[in-house]
Write an enzyme that holds these catalytic residues in place. Structure first.
Site, short mmCIF file in Angstrom:
data_model
loop_
_atom_site.label_atom_id
_atom_site.label_comp_id
_atom_site.label_asym_id
_atom_site.label_seq_id
_atom_site.Cartn_x
_atom_site.Cartn_y
_atom_site.Cartn_z
N HIS A 1 0.84 -1.21 0.00
CA HIS A 1 0.00 0.00 0.00
C HIS A 1 0.87 1.25 0.00
O HIS A 1 1.64 1.50 0.93
CB HIS A 1 -0.92 0.02 1.22
CG HIS A 1 -1.67 1.31 1.39
ND1 HIS A 1 -2.64 1.73 0.50
CD2 HIS A 1 -1.58 2.29 2.34
CE1 HIS A 1 -3.12 2.90 0.89
NE2 HIS A 1 -2.49 3.26 2.00
N HIS B 1 -2.18 7.20 6.41
CA HIS B 1 -0.80 7.17 6.94
C HIS B 1 -0.22 8.59 6.95
O HIS B 1 0.74 8.90 6.24
CB HIS B 1 0.08 6.23 6.10
CG HIS B 1 0.69 5.11 6.89
ND1 HIS B 1 -0.07 4.18 7.55
CD2 HIS B 1 1.99 4.79 7.17
CE1 HIS B 1 0.71 3.31 8.17
NE2 HIS B 1 1.97 3.67 7.98
N ASP C 1 6.37 8.62 10.45
CA ASP C 1 6.64 7.50 11.34
C ASP C 1 5.63 7.56 12.49
O ASP C 1 5.11 8.63 12.82
CB ASP C 1 8.07 7.59 11.89
CG ASP C 1 8.50 6.35 12.66
OD1 ASP C 1 7.91 5.27 12.40
OD2 ASP C 1 9.39 6.46 13.52
#
Length: 294
Positions: free
Chosen positions: A133, A175, A179
């Site tokens: 992805h 996302h 991080d």
């Protein structure tokens, strides 16, 4: 998909029992929650491939030495995530879920590890990939986060758990950070649960395969059922644990329970995993009230 009515009724009954029993026992609830922090931290970091064991995580959070050299980054990851977990426990009733709160949690998690990316979304040229992805381009991140926050807050008809599952699936699909996406996403799940007066859950490393499958099911088929099931089982297990402590039950391992009652260990373990019995895990070991009648 949507959580079925029998499951909703079970959760409603557990919530009612939890609410009734917790009155006057807030200090006990705090103790149970605080004792669980290392386990919550260990599992969320392990899902992201941290090498720390549960025992090492416990020692780090107590500022004790561990028996091997561990990276400074992993020490920071454990301590920072513990701060996030505790912050959510204390603040979930005071603040709304919004973009600023999410950025604040990310600053808390990544600060001291990589200050250049802590507390901000991905910027131009910062792309991320999770397995196969490829996350949306950074130019779209902020507007997409705004959109899922609006959808979550304005949806007054869907079942609360279904909304939380979908928000998590959407958040991880976006996302938004360079991080810490998974750890922040799972922290938000618990913010949402605790904001609504529910107990927090642990998404466990041992169930990582199902957890990752939930994202595949959503991205390929827009199916949210797998994630909903993970949250349902996690919430029931969390309730069972806290209710057992509120009742002052004698708690024994599931293994000892099976031996004592001459029951098939695999059958009892299966019932525990499916939350058909009031079993729960502590430090990865299944336990149950001694006087429960199977």
């Amino acid at each position: 998909m949507a959580t079925n009515n029998p499951t909703k009724k079970r959760i409603q009954a557990l919530k009612a029992e939890y609410d009734a029993l917790r009155k006057g026992k807030e200090s006990l609830l705090v103790m149970v929650d605080e004792a669980e922090i290392p386990e919550a931290v260990y599992n969320s970091n392990a899902i992201e491939n941290s090498t720390l064991t549960l025992k090492e995580t416990e020692k780090i959070l107590l500022d004790m030495e561990v028996s091997r050299d561990v990276s400074v980054r992993e020490v920071f990851e454990a301590k920072n995530l513990a701060r996030v977990v505790e912050y959510i426990r204390i603040k979930s009733q005071e603040i709304e879920l919004n973009k600023e709160m999410i950025l604040s949690l990310h600053q808390m998690l990544i600060g001291g590890i990589d200050d250049k990316i802590a507390g901000r979304f991905r910027a131009k040229g910062e792309y991320v990939r999770v397995g196969t992805h490829v996350a949306p381009a950074p130019e779209h991140v902020e507007s997409m986060v705004d959109a899922i926050l609006l959808e979550y807050s304005s949806d007054l008809n869907s079942y609360f758990l279904d909304k939380i599952a979908k928000f998590h699936l959407d958040f991880e699909t976006i996302h938004p950070f360079n991080d810490g996406n998974g750890r922040i996403g799972r922290a938000i799940i618990n913010f949402q649960f605790q904001r609504l007066g529910f107990s927090r859950i642990i998404v466990r490393d041992r169930e990582k395969k199902d957890y990752y499958q939930a994202f595949g099911d959503y991205r390929e088929k827009k199916n949210t059922k797998t994630m909903e099931k993970i949250l349902v089982l996690g919430l029931m297990e969390s309730f069972h644990k806290r209710i057992a402590y509120f009742k002052g039950e004698t708690i024994i391992t599931l293994s000892d329970y099976s031996k004592k009652h001459k029951l098939s260990a695999p059958a009892v373990s299966n019932a525990a995993r499916r939350q058909k019995i009031p079993a729960f895990r502590e430090r990865g070991v299944w336990k149950i009230p001694e006087n429960f009648e199977y």
